[in-house]
Design an enzyme around this catalytic site. Sequence first.
Site, PDB file in Angstrom:
ATOM      1  N   PHE A  36       0.875  -1.083   0.028  1.00 49.52           N
ATOM      2  CA  PHE A  36       0.004   0.087   0.027  1.00 49.52           C
ATOM      3  C   PHE A  36       1.084   1.312  -0.074  1.00 49.52           C
ATOM      4  O   PHE A  36       1.722   1.372   0.809  1.00 49.52           O
ATOM      5  CB  PHE A  36      -1.063  -0.073   1.148  1.00 49.52           C
ATOM      6  CG  PHE A  36      -2.135  -0.835   1.463  1.00 49.52           C
ATOM      7  CD1 PHE A  36      -3.448  -0.460   1.289  1.00 49.52           C
ATOM      8  CD2 PHE A  36      -1.909  -2.310   1.436  1.00 49.52           C
ATOM      9  CE1 PHE A  36      -4.463  -1.369   1.288  1.00 49.52           C
ATOM     10  CE2 PHE A  36      -2.865  -3.238   1.526  1.00 49.52           C
ATOM     11  CZ  PHE A  36      -3.966  -2.900   1.542  1.00 49.52           C
ATOM     12  N   GLU A  37       0.640   2.342  -0.830  1.00 47.41           N
ATOM     13  CA  GLU A  37       1.275   3.392  -1.052  1.00 47.41           C
ATOM     14  C   GLU A  37       0.477   4.584  -0.622  1.00 47.41           C
ATOM     15  O   GLU A  37      -0.522   4.807  -1.761  1.00 47.41           O
ATOM     16  CB  GLU A  37       2.003   3.629  -2.116  1.00 47.41           C
ATOM     17  CG  GLU A  37       3.284   2.705  -2.252  1.00 47.41           C
ATOM     18  CD  GLU A  37       4.463   2.977  -1.609  1.00 47.41           C
ATOM     19  OE1 GLU A  37       4.647   4.269  -0.800  1.00 47.41           O
ATOM     20  OE2 GLU A  37       5.587   2.358  -1.423  1.00 47.41           O
ATOM     21  N   ALA A  38       0.335   5.243   0.276  1.00 50.31           N
ATOM     22  CA  ALA A  38      -0.537   6.560   0.406  1.00 50.31           C
ATOM     23  C   ALA A  38       0.003   7.531   0.012  1.00 50.31           C
ATOM     24  O   ALA A  38       1.203   7.942   0.345  1.00 50.31           O
ATOM     25  CB  ALA A  38      -0.776   6.760   2.248  1.00 50.31           C
TER      26      ALA A  38
END
Length: 387
Positions: free
Chosen positions: A241-243
């Site tokens: 996951f990359e915010a």
Amino acid sequence: MNLELLHLEHKEKSLEKRYITNAHIEPILDKLKSSFEINVVGKSVLGKPIYSIIAGKGKTKILLWSQMHGNESTTTKALFDMLNWLQSDTKEAKAIRDHFTLCILPILNPDGAKLYTRENANKIDLNRDAVAQSQPESKVLREVFNTFKPDFCYNMHDQRTIFGLETDGRPKPATVSFLAPAYNEERAINNHRQKAINLIVAMNDTLQNYIPEQVGRFDDSFNINCVGDYFQAAGVPTVLFEAGHYQQDYEREVTRKFIFFALLSGFHSINENVIVVSKNDEYFNIPQNKNVFYDIIYKNVNINYENKEKIAIFASQYKEVLFENYVMFQAFIKEINNLDIAVGHAEYDCKGDRYVGKNGENFPDFDTEANFFIGSDRKFINGVEVE
């Protein structure tokens, strides 16, 4: 489920902005003890506790960790939002508790979180330490992985504002990005990676309803030293996951909401067993992240270059600086007179007026603070025009 309403109701209001440390989460962990199992699973280089949260009692096990890079806190905020929802009495939350067991390490790198650095106290990037296991934090994660024996792994990070997605029109920020890491140099797809791919497609389907054309796919070059690649190679479906950036959301208070949406939709997809059909085409059609953005661009600027006046373009980029337990965004000039400068999160048309620096110079200096005038009356402080 009304995801917007759920997040509004369950957002952890004590966690906000970018600086999140053990001191911020420990009071929340105290409150969560009545609903979940809280443990200390190890210590950091500087002896700070690394906490785990065990939630649920179901058969499907998911290992989630955040702030492996200490200055990447958005997913930590979203995890606590999710935990607030998970302890609610709704039938949806109860179904997740009954079908899943979650093991969450909310801050894997507490020293880096305190110092607001990517690396740990030994200046090691923990996401390049999967094989060497040279750091205590890396050993803690590996021990939890070996003991918990997860069915899925969620490797949760932030990405910089430079990343965007090319669309048919103007590029858009990559607000949330995913990756099903490769497990070998050939970047082949086996059963484990296939599950991660299908899960990402399901989460992307949900997010497209809220941030169309702002979900990206991270580069899948193989590096066995990266934890996600290592766990994928070990046979556990792993999702990165990359915010990222949402328009003008430098504190990532909007982005945390979309990570919350992704988490809940992912749990639902696994629980409903809708990730069994190959979704490779849909996955590889998610646009790949590219370095296309600067924070601020200034167009049509009159500068003096080698004793000649010319109309040019330049850009500034924010540096995140920790000051008295607050992260400040300081703008520095980063690119000058490069026509390949693509797009800014904010843009100014200088209309041919002259650049005037703090010492009267008519050419912006690389890596200096973005404080200047355009013409005689347009004043810019920290990169932004002020009255």
